[in-house]
Design an enzyme around this catalytic site. Sequence first.
Site, PDB file in Angstrom:
ATOM      1  N   TYR A 208      42.886 -97.457 -59.347  1.00 37.98           N
ATOM      2  CA  TYR A 208      41.776 -97.109 -58.239  1.00 37.98           C
ATOM      3  C   TYR A 208      42.315 -98.567 -57.387  1.00 37.98           C
ATOM      4  CZ  TYR A 208      37.164 -97.913 -56.609  1.00 37.98           C
ATOM      5  OH  TYR A 208      35.894 -97.925 -55.294  1.00 37.98           O
TER       6      TYR A 208
ATOM      7  N   THR B 212      35.220-102.978 -52.455  1.00 41.32           N
ATOM      8  CA  THR B 212      34.591-103.055 -54.058  1.00 41.32           C
ATOM      9  C   THR B 212      34.992-104.173 -54.942  1.00 41.32           C
ATOM     10  OG1 THR B 212      35.351-102.226 -56.402  1.00 41.32           O
ATOM     11  CG2 THR B 212      36.446-101.963 -54.891  1.00 41.32           C
ATOM     12  N   ASP B 213      33.914-105.022 -55.066  1.00 42.62           N
ATOM     13  CA  ASP B 213      34.323-106.520 -56.420  1.00 42.62           C
ATOM     14  C   ASP B 213      35.931-105.624 -57.348  1.00 42.62           C
ATOM     15  OD1 ASP B 213      33.466-104.660 -58.419  1.00 42.62           O
ATOM     16  OD2 ASP B 213      32.134-105.739 -59.182  1.00 42.62           O
ATOM     17  N   GLU B 214      35.648-104.564 -57.736  1.00 45.34           N
ATOM     18  CA  GLU B 214      37.268-103.968 -58.651  1.00 45.34           C
ATOM     19  C   GLU B 214      38.771-104.726 -57.907  1.00 45.34           C
ATOM     20  OE1 GLU B 214      36.796-100.186 -60.217  1.00 45.34           O
ATOM     21  OE2 GLU B 214      35.124-100.453 -60.070  1.00 45.34           O
TER      22      GLU B 214
ATOM     23  N   LYS C  37      42.196 -99.565 -53.374  1.00 48.30           N
ATOM     24  CA  LYS C  37      41.609-100.215 -52.332  1.00 48.30           C
ATOM     25  C   LYS C  37      42.222-101.735 -52.279  1.00 48.30           C
ATOM     26  CE  LYS C  37      37.863 -99.267 -51.767  1.00 48.30           C
ATOM     27  NZ  LYS C  37      37.025 -98.018 -50.863  1.00 48.30           N
TER      28      LYS C  37
HETATM   29  P1  NAD Z   1      32.411 -90.637 -53.749  1.00 43.39           P
HETATM   30  O1  NAD Z   1      33.906 -90.749 -54.218  1.00 43.39           O
HETATM   31  O2  NAD Z   1      30.862 -90.466 -53.914  1.00 43.39           O
HETATM   32  O3  NAD Z   1      32.873 -89.698 -52.254  1.00 43.39           O
HETATM   33  C1  NAD Z   1      34.465 -90.257 -50.831  1.00 43.39           C
HETATM   34  C2  NAD Z   1      33.886 -89.506 -49.925  1.00 43.39           C
HETATM   35  O4  NAD Z   1      34.800 -89.657 -49.254  1.00 43.39           O
HETATM   36  C3  NAD Z   1      33.725 -87.996 -50.003  1.00 43.39           C
HETATM   37  O5  NAD Z   1      32.728 -87.567 -49.300  1.00 43.39           O
HETATM   38  C4  NAD Z   1      35.503 -87.354 -50.296  1.00 43.39           C
HETATM   39  O6  NAD Z   1      35.091 -86.043 -49.518  1.00 43.39           O
HETATM   40  C5  NAD Z   1      35.335 -87.975 -49.013  1.00 43.39           C
HETATM   41  N1  NAD Z   1      36.608 -88.094 -49.303  1.00 43.39           N
HETATM   42  C6  NAD Z   1      37.438 -88.699 -49.871  1.00 43.39           C
HETATM   43  N2  NAD Z   1      39.000 -89.075 -49.040  1.00 43.39           N
HETATM   44  C7  NAD Z   1      38.849 -88.855 -47.920  1.00 43.39           C
HETATM   45  C8  NAD Z   1      39.868 -88.671 -46.695  1.00 43.39           C
HETATM   46  N3  NAD Z   1      41.351 -88.494 -47.340  1.00 43.39           N
HETATM   47  N4  NAD Z   1      39.316 -87.898 -45.446  1.00 43.39           N
HETATM   48  C9  NAD Z   1      38.170 -88.277 -45.388  1.00 43.39           C
HETATM   49  N5  NAD Z   1      37.227 -88.390 -46.367  1.00 43.39           N
HETATM   50  C10 NAD Z   1      37.439 -88.524 -48.046  1.00 43.39           C
HETATM   51  O7  NAD Z   1      32.722 -92.277 -52.925  1.00 43.39           O
HETATM   52  P2  NAD Z   1      31.058 -93.386 -53.057  1.00 43.39           P
HETATM   53  O8  NAD Z   1      31.165 -93.753 -54.687  1.00 43.39           O
HETATM   54  O9  NAD Z   1      30.235 -92.887 -51.958  1.00 43.39           O
HETATM   55  O10 NAD Z   1      31.795 -94.636 -52.405  1.00 43.39           O
HETATM   56  C11 NAD Z   1      31.738 -95.135 -51.394  1.00 43.39           C
HETATM   57  C12 NAD Z   1      33.397 -96.634 -50.711  1.00 43.39           C
HETATM   58  O11 NAD Z   1      32.133 -97.256 -51.168  1.00 43.39           O
HETATM   59  C13 NAD Z   1      34.636 -96.763 -50.973  1.00 43.39           C
HETATM   60  O12 NAD Z   1      35.035 -96.867 -50.179  1.00 43.39           O
HETATM   61  C14 NAD Z   1      34.298 -96.966 -52.849  1.00 43.39           C
HETATM   62  O13 NAD Z   1      35.535 -97.360 -52.751  1.00 43.39           O
HETATM   63  C15 NAD Z   1      33.527 -97.856 -52.268  1.00 43.39           C
HETATM   64  N6  NAD Z   1      32.592 -98.884 -53.929  1.00 43.39           N
HETATM   65  C16 NAD Z   1      31.868 -97.429 -54.709  1.00 43.39           C
HETATM   66  C17 NAD Z   1      31.384 -98.484 -55.070  1.00 43.39           C
HETATM   67  C18 NAD Z   1      30.690 -97.604 -55.756  1.00 43.39           C
HETATM   68  O14 NAD Z   1      29.406 -97.820 -56.934  1.00 43.39           O
HETATM   69  N7  NAD Z   1      30.580 -96.215 -56.282  1.00 43.39           N
HETATM   70  C19 NAD Z   1      31.463 -99.603 -55.054  1.00 43.39           C
HETATM   71  C20 NAD Z   1      32.119-100.498 -54.708  1.00 43.39           C
HETATM   72  C21 NAD Z   1      32.836 -99.798 -52.956  1.00 43.39           C
HETATM   73  P1  TYD Z   2      32.178 -96.570 -63.624  1.00 41.91           P
HETATM   74  O1  TYD Z   2      30.971 -95.256 -63.745  1.00 41.91           O
HETATM   75  O2  TYD Z   2      33.014 -95.457 -64.299  1.00 41.91           O
HETATM   76  O3  TYD Z   2      32.324 -97.475 -62.432  1.00 41.91           O
HETATM   77  P2  TYD Z   2      34.025 -98.510 -62.821  1.00 41.91           P
HETATM   78  O4  TYD Z   2      34.414 -98.325 -63.617  1.00 41.91           O
HETATM   79  O5  TYD Z   2      33.933 -98.441 -61.217  1.00 41.91           O
HETATM   80  O6  TYD Z   2      32.808-100.023 -62.722  1.00 41.91           O
HETATM   81  O7  TYD Z   2      32.115 -96.836 -65.438  1.00 41.91           O
HETATM   82  C1  TYD Z   2      31.465 -98.401 -65.762  1.00 41.91           C
HETATM   83  C2  TYD Z   2      31.399 -98.869 -66.947  1.00 41.91           C
HETATM   84  O8  TYD Z   2      31.208 -97.186 -67.439  1.00 41.91           O
HETATM   85  C3  TYD Z   2      33.026 -98.763 -67.495  1.00 41.91           C
HETATM   86  O9  TYD Z   2      33.189-100.183 -68.068  1.00 41.91           O
HETATM   87  C4  TYD Z   2      33.015 -98.013 -67.837  1.00 41.91           C
HETATM   88  C5  TYD Z   2      31.906 -97.134 -68.690  1.00 41.91           C
HETATM   89  N1  TYD Z   2      31.895 -96.059 -68.971  1.00 41.91           N
HETATM   90  C6  TYD Z   2      31.468 -95.603 -70.206  1.00 41.91           C
HETATM   91  O10 TYD Z   2      31.258 -95.545 -71.233  1.00 41.91           O
HETATM   92  N2  TYD Z   2      31.637 -93.978 -70.444  1.00 41.91           N
HETATM   93  C7  TYD Z   2      31.934 -92.874 -69.902  1.00 41.91           C
HETATM   94  O11 TYD Z   2      31.816 -91.832 -69.574  1.00 41.91           O
HETATM   95  C8  TYD Z   2      31.995 -93.865 -68.505  1.00 41.91           C
HETATM   96  C9  TYD Z   2      32.757 -92.849 -66.637  1.00 41.91           C
HETATM   97  C10 TYD Z   2      32.600 -94.718 -67.789  1.00 41.91           C
END
Ligand code: NAD
Ligand code: TYD
Length: 334
Positions: A147, A123-125, A151
């Site tokens: 988090y 992630t960019d985070e 990562k």
């Molecule tokens: P999510 O939380 O929707 O899904 C995570 C999945 O991983 C779930 O199906 C969960 O059951 C599984 N999981 C968790 N712990 C596990 C373990 N120990 N063993 C096997 N499976 C396990 O997450 P997402 O939003 O789909 O993100 C997927 C990946 O992309 C993550 O690594 C996250 O850090 C990265 N990512 C997400 C975003 C975003 O905006 N959602 C952005 C950048 C990177």
């Molecule tokens: P989120 O969707 O949790 O993603 P991330 O923290 O990984 O970027 O949050 C996105 C942005 O939205 C973040 O600045 C926090 C804000 N946010 C709210 O203002 N209200 C909410 O209920 C949530 C979940 C997030």
Amino acid sequence: MKLLITGGAGFIGSNFIHYILEKYPDYEVVNLDKLTYAGNLDNLKDIEDDARYKFVKGDIADEKVVGEVVKGVDAIVNFAAESHVDRSLYDPGSFIKTDVYGTWVLLEAVKKFGIKKYLQVSTDEVYGDIETGFSKESDYLNPSSPYSASKAGGDMQVLASRRTFDLPVLITRSTNNYGPFHYPEKIIPLFITNCLEDKELPVYDGGTQIRDWLYVLDNCRGIDTVLHKGTLGEIYNIGANQEPEITNLELTKTILKLTGKDESLMKHVTGLRPGHDQRYAVDCSKIKALGWKSEVSFEEGIKKTVLWFKNNEEWWKKIKNGEYLEYYKKHYKS
Ligand code: NAD
Ligand code: TYD
């Protein structure tokens, strides 16, 4: 090619499995997922009988299970993670177990079983927030939350495995994704579904923060590009590079408009996210040099996403009336 996709029952992983099976008719996919609160087999119902797809319930931190599922696999794409910043404030340990230790277990399997490629979905985070300009892959890591620190720890294991053991690894670092099957705890799916239920939208800390919203299919295409064309050992940022950038407040107003609700649903709150990152933005020139670019504008993607949630009420109501409600009551109502 046989892919092991970990965390494939979550938001991005399930979109990626659909994308891969559709794009590559001769590929096979094994999905290893622990099915935490975020793992949802409803996301994969339409392909559960596909002969090219197999689901295994298990933990990436469990060496035994991992040792079994990697047999015959050509490449691993690791999506498995604890992924929500707010939850990482309450339970950082589970993040470290999966995002750091679990990553290490997968890397050990790559070494032991001679897997040809390993792609870490990051992630960019990990860069922390950036006031102006764009984070580059070579920037130092400065994570703010448990988090993003977990990562970053996973990424460090991946990079060390390259330098020390010459493992065939790749890392992608994308910006915030949105789209179908997004668990309704993150801002976009939470706010869309709250609007559809006439519930309040909790805007944190004035809503001035900026995220670079990337439609999930663009990320899937990016991961595919890096998996097939990336140089081993390299990191690739993936972002939408939205112009103009969008604050959370503007995002909230867009969602209100698209769902036909008025601003009285907005509720400003503070104190729910200590250490709140202000802005993320990434330089994508490395992945663009491989031929990738983001194809879905925010305007188009957010309309599609609102429509998906309108049309899939059963999917999100099951979550919001179940696990999400328990979590919400425990942390926000007590
Ligand atoms: P999510 O939380 O929707 O899904 C995570 C999945 O991983 C779930 O199906 C969960 O059951 C599984 N999981 C968790 N712990 C596990 C373990 N120990 N063993 C096997 N499976 C396990 O997450 P997402 O939003 O789909 O993100 C997927 C990946 O992309 C993550 O690594 C996250 O850090 C990265 N990512 C997400 C975003 C975003 O905006 N959602 C952005 C950048 C990177
Ligand atoms: P989120 O969707 O949790 O993603 P991330 O923290 O990984 O970027 O949050 C996105 C942005 O939205 C973040 O600045 C926090 C804000 N946010 C709210 O203002 N209200 C909410 O209920 C949530 C979940 C997030």
